[in-house]
Motif scaffolding. Structure first.
Motif, PDB file in Angstrom:
ATOM      1  N   ARG A   7     -86.214  -6.277  33.668  1.00 54.51           N
ATOM      2  CA  ARG A   7     -87.346  -5.900  32.809  1.00 54.51           C
ATOM      3  C   ARG A   7     -87.471  -6.860  31.622  1.00 54.51           C
ATOM      4  O   ARG A   7     -88.581  -7.237  31.238  1.00 54.51           O
ATOM      5  N   GLU A  10     -88.943 -10.024  32.931  1.00 55.10           N
ATOM      6  CA  GLU A  10     -90.375  -9.835  33.158  1.00 55.10           C
ATOM      7  C   GLU A  10     -91.154  -9.951  31.863  1.00 55.10           C
ATOM      8  O   GLU A  10     -92.213 -10.590  31.806  1.00 55.10           O
ATOM      9  N   SER A  49     -98.445  -6.988  32.341  1.00 58.39           N
ATOM     10  CA  SER A  49     -97.005  -7.126  32.564  1.00 58.39           C
ATOM     11  C   SER A  49     -96.206  -6.931  31.287  1.00 58.39           C
ATOM     12  O   SER A  49     -95.135  -6.318  31.311  1.00 58.39           O
ATOM     13  N   SER A  53     -93.681  -3.865  31.208  1.00 51.64           N
ATOM     14  CA  SER A  53     -92.259  -4.202  31.113  1.00 51.64           C
ATOM     15  C   SER A  53     -91.636  -3.610  29.858  1.00 51.64           C
ATOM     16  O   SER A  53     -90.481  -3.193  29.882  1.00 51.64           O
ATOM     17  N   ASP A  70     -94.302  -2.100  40.801  1.00 50.90           N
ATOM     18  CA  ASP A  70     -93.608  -3.383  40.659  1.00 50.90           C
ATOM     19  C   ASP A  70     -94.009  -4.337  41.775  1.00 50.90           C
ATOM     20  O   ASP A  70     -94.229  -5.530  41.547  1.00 50.90           O
ATOM     21  N   SER A  74     -95.983  -7.784  41.316  1.00 51.24           N
ATOM     22  CA  SER A  74     -95.406  -9.007  41.872  1.00 51.24           C
ATOM     23  C   SER A  74     -96.443  -9.758  42.697  1.00 51.24           C
ATOM     24  O   SER A  74     -96.569 -10.984  42.574  1.00 51.24           O
ATOM     25  N   TRP A  77     -98.827 -11.454  40.407  1.00 49.74           N
ATOM     26  CA  TRP A  77     -98.246 -12.661  39.820  1.00 49.74           C
ATOM     27  C   TRP A  77     -98.222 -13.809  40.830  1.00 49.74           C
ATOM     28  O   TRP A  77     -98.469 -14.963  40.456  1.00 49.74           O
ATOM     29  N   SER A 121     -91.844 -14.959  36.950  1.00 50.75           N
ATOM     30  CA  SER A 121     -92.218 -13.572  36.685  1.00 50.75           C
ATOM     31  C   SER A 121     -92.459 -12.809  37.984  1.00 50.75           C
ATOM     32  O   SER A 121     -92.032 -11.659  38.127  1.00 50.75           O
ATOM     33  N   TRP A 125     -90.450  -9.418  39.157  1.00 47.71           N
ATOM     34  CA  TRP A 125     -91.121  -8.173  39.550  1.00 47.71           C
ATOM     35  C   TRP A 125     -90.757  -7.786  40.982  1.00 47.71           C
ATOM     36  O   TRP A 125     -90.570  -6.600  41.272  1.00 47.71           O
ATOM     37  N   SER A 128     -87.270  -6.421  40.952  1.00 48.85           N
ATOM     38  CA  SER A 128     -87.303  -5.088  40.364  1.00 48.85           C
ATOM     39  C   SER A 128     -87.822  -4.060  41.372  1.00 48.85           C
ATOM     40  O   SER A 128     -87.331  -2.927  41.423  1.00 48.85           O
TER      41      SER A 128
END
Length: 160
Positions: A7, A10, A49, A53, A70, A74, A77, A121, A125, A128
């Motif tokens: 986190r 991120e 984000s 986060s 998440d 992702s 991103w 990033s 994600w 995570s």
């Protein structure tokens, strides 16, 4: 503990990308240069984000229930990374993985830094999401398990 590390990573990556892309948006507003649509998309993903986060940085077990979100972030991103990479061919900054000149503060160096941090990033994600999926399903399976003296039915009415 690993979730807190993810986190925080991120948050840092999103904050870096948010700052760089905000500068690009300022340059676009001032000089009308750059791909505004790609920059706005990346900025929106970075802001979302940063907020998520920070909220999900608080250590609760229920934070692992957010793994579908998440995964979605992702993917967003990775899409932002692809949008930035697709534009680099028009900038005449060399290849995608040509990292020379990153420290001189040039436009190309800043663009490639935004690319790199958006990819990192996306990886944070994704990691995570995988961790959240594992912990959530592992804890759920452990909660259903009982000792060997009683049997517990998952579906249907109790016989007691």
């Amino acid at each position: 503990m690993f979730s807190l590390f993810l986190r925080f990573g991120e948050f840092v990556c999103a904050a870096v990308v948010m700052g760089i892309v905000a500068f690009f948006l300022h340059q676009h507003h001032k000089y009308n240069i750059g791909p505004e649509g790609r920059e706005i998309y990346t900025e929106v993903i970075a802001v979302i984000s940063v907020v998520l986060s920070l909220v999900w940085l608080l250590p609760f077990t229920s934070q692992f229930l957010h793994y579908p979100f998440d995964l979605i972030i992702s993917a967003a991103w990775f899409a932002a990374f692809a949008a930035l990479v697709n534009w680099i061919h028009r900038l005449n900054c060399g290849g995608i993985f040509h990292w020379a000149g990153l420290t001189n503060g040039s436009y190309c160096g800043q663009w490639k830094a935004a690319e790199a941090f958006s990819f990192i990033s996306a990886c944070f994600w994704l990691a995570s999401a995988i961790l959240g999926w594992y912990v959530y399903h592992h804890l759920r399976d452990r909660a259903v398990a009982t000792d060997s003296t009683t049997t517990r039915r998952r579906w249907g009415r109790s016989r007691v």
